[in-house]
Design a protein around this motif. Sequence first.
Motif, PDB file in Angstrom:
ATOM      1  N   VAL A  65       0.860  -1.174   0.000  1.00  0.00           N
ATOM      2  CA  VAL A  65       0.000   0.000   0.000  1.00  0.00           C
ATOM      3  C   VAL A  65       0.902   1.231   0.000  1.00  0.00           C
TER       4      VAL A  65
ATOM      5  N   GLN B 107       2.375   4.644   0.875  1.00  0.00           N
ATOM      6  CA  GLN B 107       2.382   5.263   2.209  1.00  0.00           C
ATOM      7  C   GLN B 107       1.428   6.452   2.326  1.00  0.00           C
TER       8      GLN B 107
ATOM      9  N   LYS C 287      -4.468   6.244   2.664  1.00  0.00           N
ATOM     10  CA  LYS C 287      -4.896   6.098   4.067  1.00  0.00           C
ATOM     11  C   LYS C 287      -6.229   5.360   4.170  1.00  0.00           C
TER      12      LYS C 287
ATOM     13  N   PRO D 235      -7.538  -1.065   5.417  1.00  0.00           N
ATOM     14  CA  PRO D 235      -7.539  -1.973   6.571  1.00  0.00           C
ATOM     15  C   PRO D 235      -6.225  -2.740   6.694  1.00  0.00           C
ATOM     16  N   ARG D 236      -5.792  -2.894   7.891  1.00  0.00           N
ATOM     17  CA  ARG D 236      -4.602  -3.685   8.199  1.00  0.00           C
ATOM     18  C   ARG D 236      -5.063  -5.020   8.776  1.00  0.00           C
ATOM     19  N   ARG D 237      -4.155  -5.944   8.873  1.00  0.00           N
ATOM     20  CA  ARG D 237      -4.491  -7.286   9.371  1.00  0.00           C
ATOM     21  C   ARG D 237      -5.247  -7.228  10.701  1.00  0.00           C
ATOM     22  N   ASN D 238      -4.827  -6.384  11.609  1.00  0.00           N
ATOM     23  CA  ASN D 238      -5.476  -6.330  12.925  1.00  0.00           C
ATOM     24  C   ASN D 238      -6.847  -5.661  12.876  1.00  0.00           C
ATOM     25  N   ASN D 239      -7.224  -5.049  11.730  1.00  0.00           N
ATOM     26  CA  ASN D 239      -8.559  -4.474  11.584  1.00  0.00           C
ATOM     27  C   ASN D 239      -9.572  -5.509  11.105  1.00  0.00           C
TER      28      ASN D 239
ATOM     29  N   THR E  35     -10.274  -9.034  -0.680  1.00  0.00           N
ATOM     30  CA  THR E  35      -9.745  -7.941   0.128  1.00  0.00           C
ATOM     31  C   THR E  35      -8.822  -7.099  -0.736  1.00  0.00           C
ATOM     32  N   PRO E  36      -8.834  -5.788  -0.710  1.00  0.00           N
ATOM     33  CA  PRO E  36      -9.592  -4.919   0.195  1.00  0.00           C
ATOM     34  C   PRO E  36     -10.947  -4.486  -0.350  1.00  0.00           C
TER      35      PRO E  36
END
Length: 141
Positions: A96, A98, A101, A104-108, A122-123
Amino acid sequence: MEPSRWAPLEGQYYNVRGTPEEGKEEDVDPFKRTPPRMAPEPGGPVERLWKLHDQSKTEADELARHRLVWEITKIHIKEGPFFQGSVSNSPEIVLVHQELKNVPRRNNLAQGGFTAPWIHPTPAVYDPEVMFWSAPEKHKG
């Protein structure tokens, strides 16, 4: 073999093999068994994948283990796509920019993401219309 992904009833059946639960409740609907489970189709791809996997766990010869993995791969190619629980939900690299913005990240993600895009695009399913550039003037065109 892992009951929370593809073929969960068969995965749960794999997990009770060799336990006192294995032969119980065979006359009960697979969804009403405790735990819910179902034997794979005799001679079907799931049963054949299991047999090859079970052989690989006890095969001492490295070259023979590689041959078993190739047989598993052939079943995946000819009859798949399938994912065995041993490889499901593994980390996946997603590049992605930088300045992009709200990606989603893995922890989301509720289950930390899935292996391979065919199962869960995904995404795309995470509202890409809400993603944005932190410096939009750099990204016109």
